[in-house]
Design a protein around this motif. Structure first.
Motif, mmCIF file in Angstrom:
data_model
loop_
_atom_site.group_PDB
_atom_site.id
_atom_site.type_symbol
_atom_site.label_atom_id
_atom_site.label_comp_id
_atom_site.label_asym_id
_atom_site.label_seq_id
_atom_site.Cartn_x
_atom_site.Cartn_y
_atom_site.Cartn_z
ATOM 1 N N SER A 35 -23.711 1.982 1.748
ATOM 2 C CA SER A 35 -24.081 1.138 2.892
ATOM 3 C C SER A 35 -22.845 0.891 3.750
ATOM 4 N N PRO A 36 -22.410 1.910 4.506
ATOM 5 C CA PRO A 36 -21.191 1.762 5.300
ATOM 6 C C PRO A 36 -21.362 0.742 6.411
ATOM 7 N N TYR A 37 -20.418 -0.157 6.479
ATOM 8 C CA TYR A 37 -20.493 -1.179 7.525
ATOM 9 C C TYR A 37 -19.169 -1.257 8.277
ATOM 10 N N ALA A 38 -18.129 -1.650 7.584
ATOM 11 C CA ALA A 38 -16.809 -1.715 8.215
ATOM 12 C C ALA A 38 -16.234 -0.304 8.310
ATOM 13 N N PHE A 39 -15.597 -0.006 9.434
ATOM 14 C CA PHE A 39 -14.925 1.277 9.604
ATOM 15 C C PHE A 39 -13.510 1.054 10.096
ATOM 16 N N GLY A 40 -12.602 1.905 9.636
ATOM 17 C CA GLY A 40 -11.222 1.905 10.104
ATOM 18 C C GLY A 40 -10.702 3.325 10.091
ATOM 19 N N PHE A 41 -9.718 3.586 10.918
ATOM 20 C CA PHE A 41 -9.202 4.935 11.072
ATOM 21 C C PHE A 41 -7.696 4.919 10.892
ATOM 22 N N THR A 42 -7.189 5.888 10.133
ATOM 23 C CA THR A 42 -5.757 5.951 9.900
ATOM 24 C C THR A 42 -5.160 7.128 10.664
ATOM 25 N N SER A 43 -3.854 7.116 10.818
ATOM 26 C CA SER A 43 -3.170 8.128 11.624
ATOM 27 C C SER A 43 -3.309 9.541 11.060
ATOM 28 N N ASP A 44 -3.647 9.667 9.785
ATOM 29 C CA ASP A 44 -3.825 11.002 9.205
ATOM 30 C C ASP A 44 -5.234 11.557 9.438
ATOM 31 N N GLY A 45 -6.035 10.840 10.229
ATOM 32 C CA GLY A 45 -7.369 11.336 10.571
ATOM 33 C C GLY A 45 -8.468 10.919 9.617
ATOM 34 N N LYS A 46 -8.134 10.154 8.585
ATOM 35 C CA LYS A 46 -9.159 9.720 7.636
ATOM 36 C C LYS A 46 -9.923 8.519 8.166
ATOM 37 N N VAL A 47 -11.157 8.446 7.728
ATOM 38 C CA VAL A 47 -12.035 7.339 8.093
ATOM 39 C C VAL A 47 -12.238 6.501 6.839
ATOM 40 N N GLY A 58 -14.321 3.225 0.760
ATOM 41 C CA GLY A 58 -14.288 4.677 0.673
ATOM 42 C C GLY A 58 -13.433 5.288 1.759
ATOM 43 N N SER A 59 -12.970 6.495 1.470
ATOM 44 C CA SER A 59 -12.193 7.269 2.418
ATOM 45 C C SER A 59 -12.916 8.594 2.649
ATOM 46 N N LEU A 60 -13.127 8.925 3.904
ATOM 47 C CA LEU A 60 -13.783 10.172 4.286
ATOM 48 C C LEU A 60 -12.806 10.998 5.106
ATOM 49 N N ASP A 61 -12.618 12.237 4.698
ATOM 50 C CA ASP A 61 -11.823 13.173 5.492
ATOM 51 C C ASP A 61 -12.807 14.024 6.276
ATOM 52 N N PRO A 62 -12.971 13.784 7.575
ATOM 53 C CA PRO A 62 -13.983 14.511 8.343
ATOM 54 C C PRO A 62 -13.689 16.001 8.496
ATOM 55 N N LYS A 63 -12.441 16.410 8.249
ATOM 56 C CA LYS A 63 -12.116 17.838 8.323
ATOM 57 C C LYS A 63 -12.690 18.602 7.141
ATOM 58 N N PHE A 83 -8.348 -3.085 10.233
ATOM 59 C CA PHE A 83 -7.357 -3.047 11.294
ATOM 60 C C PHE A 83 -6.092 -2.389 10.759
ATOM 61 N N PRO A 84 -5.759 -1.186 11.225
ATOM 62 C CA PRO A 84 -4.534 -0.531 10.746
ATOM 63 C C PRO A 84 -3.293 -1.153 11.384
ATOM 64 N N ASP A 85 -2.195 -1.171 10.631
ATOM 65 C CA ASP A 85 -0.934 -1.621 11.203
ATOM 66 C C ASP A 85 0.049 -0.455 11.228
ATOM 67 N N ASP A 86 1.244 -0.688 11.742
ATOM 68 C CA ASP A 86 2.215 0.390 11.896
ATOM 69 C C ASP A 86 2.888 0.795 10.587
ATOM 70 N N LYS A 87 2.565 0.111 9.492
ATOM 71 C CA LYS A 87 3.122 0.459 8.182
ATOM 72 C C LYS A 87 2.127 1.247 7.326
ATOM 73 N N GLY A 88 0.984 1.603 7.895
ATOM 74 C CA GLY A 88 0.002 2.399 7.164
ATOM 75 C C GLY A 88 -0.974 1.581 6.333
ATOM 76 N N ARG A 89 -0.956 0.275 6.493
ATOM 77 C CA ARG A 89 -1.882 -0.579 5.747
ATOM 78 C C ARG A 89 -3.149 -0.788 6.569
ATOM 79 N N LEU A 90 -4.251 -1.015 5.876
ATOM 80 C CA LEU A 90 -5.502 -1.390 6.530
ATOM 81 C C LEU A 90 -5.812 -2.829 6.149
ATOM 82 N N TRP A 91 -5.869 -3.688 7.123
ATOM 83 C CA TRP A 91 -6.167 -5.100 6.924
ATOM 84 C C TRP A 91 -7.669 -5.317 6.992
#
Length: 108
Positions: A35-47, A58-63, A83-91
């Protein structure tokens, strides 16, 4: 730029829309009641997504379509956004648990 979304929390899927080709690609998420609800995106392209009913993140690699799921440390995660920050963390904020926190993956 392609867009990832979930049209319906109960579908158990995330979809990617490619505006160049005007096509959708669906990704079936894992587990008994995804039941995906919250979404966030990281600089490596993962969702990243919070699975509302399964207390997982969960982590999804769309590639590649690869999905990895991790247990969330609190029940009833009710995550709304990441919410991603500049240190690679997801808040995140978890209203039902009165918690705010972040996560990241350690180097492997």
């Amino acid at each position: 730029m392609a867009t990832i979304c979930s049209g319906n929390i109960f579908s158990g899927k995330a979809a990617r829309f490619d505006p160049k080709t005007e096509t959708f690609k669906e990704f079936q998420l894992g587990g008994a009641r995804p039941s995906p609800y919250a979404f966030g995106f990281t600089s490596d392209g993962k969702v990243w997504y919070g699975s509302y009913y399964m207390d997982e993140v969960g982590s999804l690699d769309p590639k590649t379509g690869k999905i990895v799921e991790y247990p969330f440390p609190h029940s009833e995660n009710t995550l709304r956004e990441f919410f991603p920050d500049d240190k690679g963390r997801l808040w995140y904020g978890s209203p039902s648990n009165d918690r705010v926190g972040y996560f990241y993956l350690a180097d492997q």
